[in-house]
Design a protein around this motif. Structure first.
Motif, PDB file in Angstrom:
ATOM      1  N   SER A 197       0.814  -1.218   0.000  1.00  0.00           N
ATOM      2  CA  SER A 197       0.000   0.000   0.000  1.00  0.00           C
ATOM      3  C   SER A 197       0.845   1.264   0.000  1.00  0.00           C
ATOM      4  CB  SER A 197      -0.926   0.025   1.225  1.00  0.00           C
ATOM      5  OG  SER A 197      -1.705  -1.139   1.275  1.00  0.00           O
ATOM      6  N   HIS A 205       4.990   9.729  -5.355  1.00  0.00           N
ATOM      7  CA  HIS A 205       3.961   9.334  -6.325  1.00  0.00           C
ATOM      8  C   HIS A 205       4.134  10.067  -7.656  1.00  0.00           C
ATOM      9  CE1 HIS A 205       2.174   6.989  -3.203  1.00  0.00           C
ATOM     10  NE2 HIS A 205       1.752   8.026  -2.508  1.00  0.00           N
ATOM     11  N   HIS A 219       2.148   4.667  -7.779  1.00  0.00           N
ATOM     12  CA  HIS A 219       1.093   4.527  -6.778  1.00  0.00           C
ATOM     13  C   HIS A 219       0.475   3.152  -6.953  1.00  0.00           C
ATOM     14  CE1 HIS A 219      -2.745   5.210  -4.695  1.00  0.00           C
ATOM     15  NE2 HIS A 219      -2.160   6.244  -4.108  1.00  0.00           N
ATOM     16  N   THR A 221      -2.575   2.027  -6.850  1.00  0.00           N
ATOM     17  CA  THR A 221      -3.756   1.950  -7.697  1.00  0.00           C
ATOM     18  C   THR A 221      -3.388   2.020  -9.177  1.00  0.00           C
ATOM     19  OG1 THR A 221      -5.018   3.053  -5.959  1.00  0.00           O
ATOM     20  CG2 THR A 221      -6.033   2.929  -8.126  1.00  0.00           C
ATOM     21  N   TYR A 242      -4.699   1.092   4.157  1.00  0.00           N
ATOM     22  CA  TYR A 242      -4.759   2.546   4.045  1.00  0.00           C
ATOM     23  C   TYR A 242      -6.045   2.945   3.318  1.00  0.00           C
ATOM     24  CZ  TYR A 242       0.352   2.194   4.827  1.00  0.00           C
ATOM     25  OH  TYR A 242       1.593   1.915   5.306  1.00  0.00           O
ATOM     26  N   HIS A 244      -6.568   4.637   0.655  1.00  0.00           N
ATOM     27  CA  HIS A 244      -6.559   4.554  -0.808  1.00  0.00           C
ATOM     28  C   HIS A 244      -6.717   3.127  -1.325  1.00  0.00           C
ATOM     29  CE1 HIS A 244      -2.109   4.112  -0.029  1.00  0.00           C
ATOM     30  NE2 HIS A 244      -2.278   3.149  -0.916  1.00  0.00           N
ATOM     31  N   ASP A 246      -9.254   1.498  -0.914  1.00  0.00           N
ATOM     32  CA  ASP A 246     -10.634   1.498  -1.389  1.00  0.00           C
ATOM     33  C   ASP A 246     -10.704   1.690  -2.904  1.00  0.00           C
ATOM     34  OD1 ASP A 246     -11.246   1.302   1.281  1.00  0.00           O
ATOM     35  OD2 ASP A 246     -12.049   3.336   1.478  1.00  0.00           O
ATOM     36  N   HIS A 247      -9.730   2.397  -3.477  1.00  0.00           N
ATOM     37  CA  HIS A 247      -9.759   2.689  -4.910  1.00  0.00           C
ATOM     38  C   HIS A 247      -9.299   1.505  -5.765  1.00  0.00           C
ATOM     39  CE1 HIS A 247     -10.662   6.777  -3.848  1.00  0.00           C
ATOM     40  NE2 HIS A 247      -9.525   6.928  -3.192  1.00  0.00           N
TER      41      HIS A 247
END
Length: 444
Positions: A197, A205, A219, A221, A242, A244, A246-247
């Protein structure tokens, strides 16, 4: 007149520990192959033996020391590398005959030690670079390491002391490696690091150019999305929860990434998590699990937990069991707390007796086995995508569903499955299940 080439020295390798160590071993052997060395499958045929050690737990250290001792007894010419390289004095005290000791992911140092211990004979014909990297896994799946080190300071862990802080690889370099692996036959990419993560955090990033045009951000994602375009299964390991993360779930719903997350929760009781120096908002985690399942209903969550951590009360442990009832994790591993030299947890009060650790370990394994059995039973009658790992001449085969990582999760055992080979994808109707595995038959 024919030229008789001198025989190149042969190198043997013993690789211990996690998949990250396995990737290190592959890189070391690939470099040695490129330098002209041959590989030996046994001690007897090796001119020098490399032992890539694990030093995360005391039990792992003892296993590493035993492997070094066996290599010395069987061969006598041994170079030690890996996580235990930080304890060179311990190794040399116990085994004064080792030729060299290097640390984790110190590729140039260990290759240099091999060159010194078993020099290449002078020949212009032996410097042959292999077309692809040497792999220690089956051809159809590959571990893809995206970073080294970790910025966390969990009280039970010494990984930062062994491997340093987070150092991310450039995303364009990772994608080039992944493309080569897929072109060479990899059907499943297993993304690994100490903290997937956190990937790209040290690179701020930043974006990097892609070979065919466009850019990719460093990153998790963005990297996952690009990997998902290569046509192989993409499985994410060691993912800290974390926000992010979720994305990434929509990428699973789209089929770009396998609906699978390996998240090291370690515990659920807030008091224990605080002593572990880990995030302690267990209620929010349960809410996020529900949200993830609403987006990707087939998502598999695997995790590991530590029982018997210093200060863990019976109430804390019961809290964990109750949390597991709510969380309904698909795959769970558990470890009895083990003091590791150099870990801050060793100085905590409230040591838990070995008897209590064993009793709690048995209870959590009983709990999680029951949850797993119920989840797998619910898959009976469904048709699942399966990747084949092994096949025999009698029509039997063994594979894994999208919910199963190699070596750590369950398997799918097939009947009436002639003509299959490792790496094949097949649709399988599930006929039966037990606590860990599924049983089925291919369908047209």
């Amino acid at each position: 007149m024919a030229t008789i080439l001198p025989s190149p020295p042969k190198v043997g390798m013993v690789s211990l520990g996690c998949p990250k160590n396995l990737v290190d071993s592959e890189r070391i052997l690939t470099k040695l192959r490129a330098d002209g060395y041959a590989m030996s499958a046994d001690y007897a045929g090796a001119d020098v033996v490399l032992v890539n050690t694990c030093g995360f737990l005391d039990s792992a250290k003892e296993e590493s020391l035993e492997a070094i001792g066996e290599a010395i007894a069987e061969n006598g010419r041994v170079i030690v590398t890996g996580c235990m390289g930080k304890e060179a004095e311990v190794i040399r005290t116990r085994f004064p005959g080792v030729l060299a000791v290097t640390g984790a992911h110190q590729y140039e140092e260990v290759v240099g030690a091999v060159h010194e211990a078993a020099p290449m004979p002078p020949s212009a014909f032996l410097d042959l670079v292999p077309a692809t990297e040497l792999k220690l896994t089956p051809r159809h799946y590959s571990y893809l390491k995206i970073s080294e080190g970790c910025n966390h300071r969990c009280s039970f862990c010494i990984i930062p002391a062994l491997r340093g802080d987070l150092v991310s690889r450039r995303p364009d370099a990772i994608l080039r490696e992944a493309e080569k692996l897929v072109a060479a036959g990899t059907r499943e990419l297993l993304v690994i690091s100490q903290d997937t993560s956190a990937y790209g955090l040290d690179l701020r990033h930043a974006s990097y150019p892609l070979k065919g045009g466009g850019e990719v951000r460093a990153h998790m994602t963005d990297l996952s999305r690009e990997l998902g375009k290569l046509g192989a299964w993409v499985r994410l390991h060691y993912v800290y929860p974390y926000p992010h993360v979720d994305h990434v779930i929509p990428l699973m719903a789209e089929g770009l990434v396998l609906p699978y997350l390996d998240i090291p929760f370690q515990h659920a009781a807030p008091a224990v998590l605080k002593r572990m120096k880990r995030p302690a908002n267990d209620a929010k985690v349960l809410e996020r699990l529900r949200n993830w399942r609403s987006i990707a209903p087939d998502i598999t969550i695997r995790s590991t937990f530590v029982v018997g951590f210093p200060g863990e009360t019976e109430a804390d442990f019961q809290y964990l069991l109750d949390w597991l009832d709510e969380a309904q994790l698909d795959r769970v591993g558990a470890f009895r707390f083990e003091p590791v030299e150099g870990a801050a947890a060793n100085d905590l009060d409230g040591a838990v007796s070995e008897e209590v650790k064993e009793e709690r370990y048995a209870r959590i394994m009983e709990k999680t086995a029951a949850i797993s059995a119920a989840k797998l039973e619910a898959k009976i009658g469904r048709v699942l995508d399966v990747i084949i790992d092994e096949a025999d001449e009698d029509g039997g085969a063994t594979g894994r569903s999208k919910a199963d990582a190699p070596e750590i999760d369950g398997q799918v055992f097939l009947r009436d499955a002639p003509g299959l080979k490792p790496g094949d994808f097949v649709r399988v109707e599930i006929e039966d299940a037990d606590e860990h595995d599924l049983y089925g038959v291919p369908v047209a």
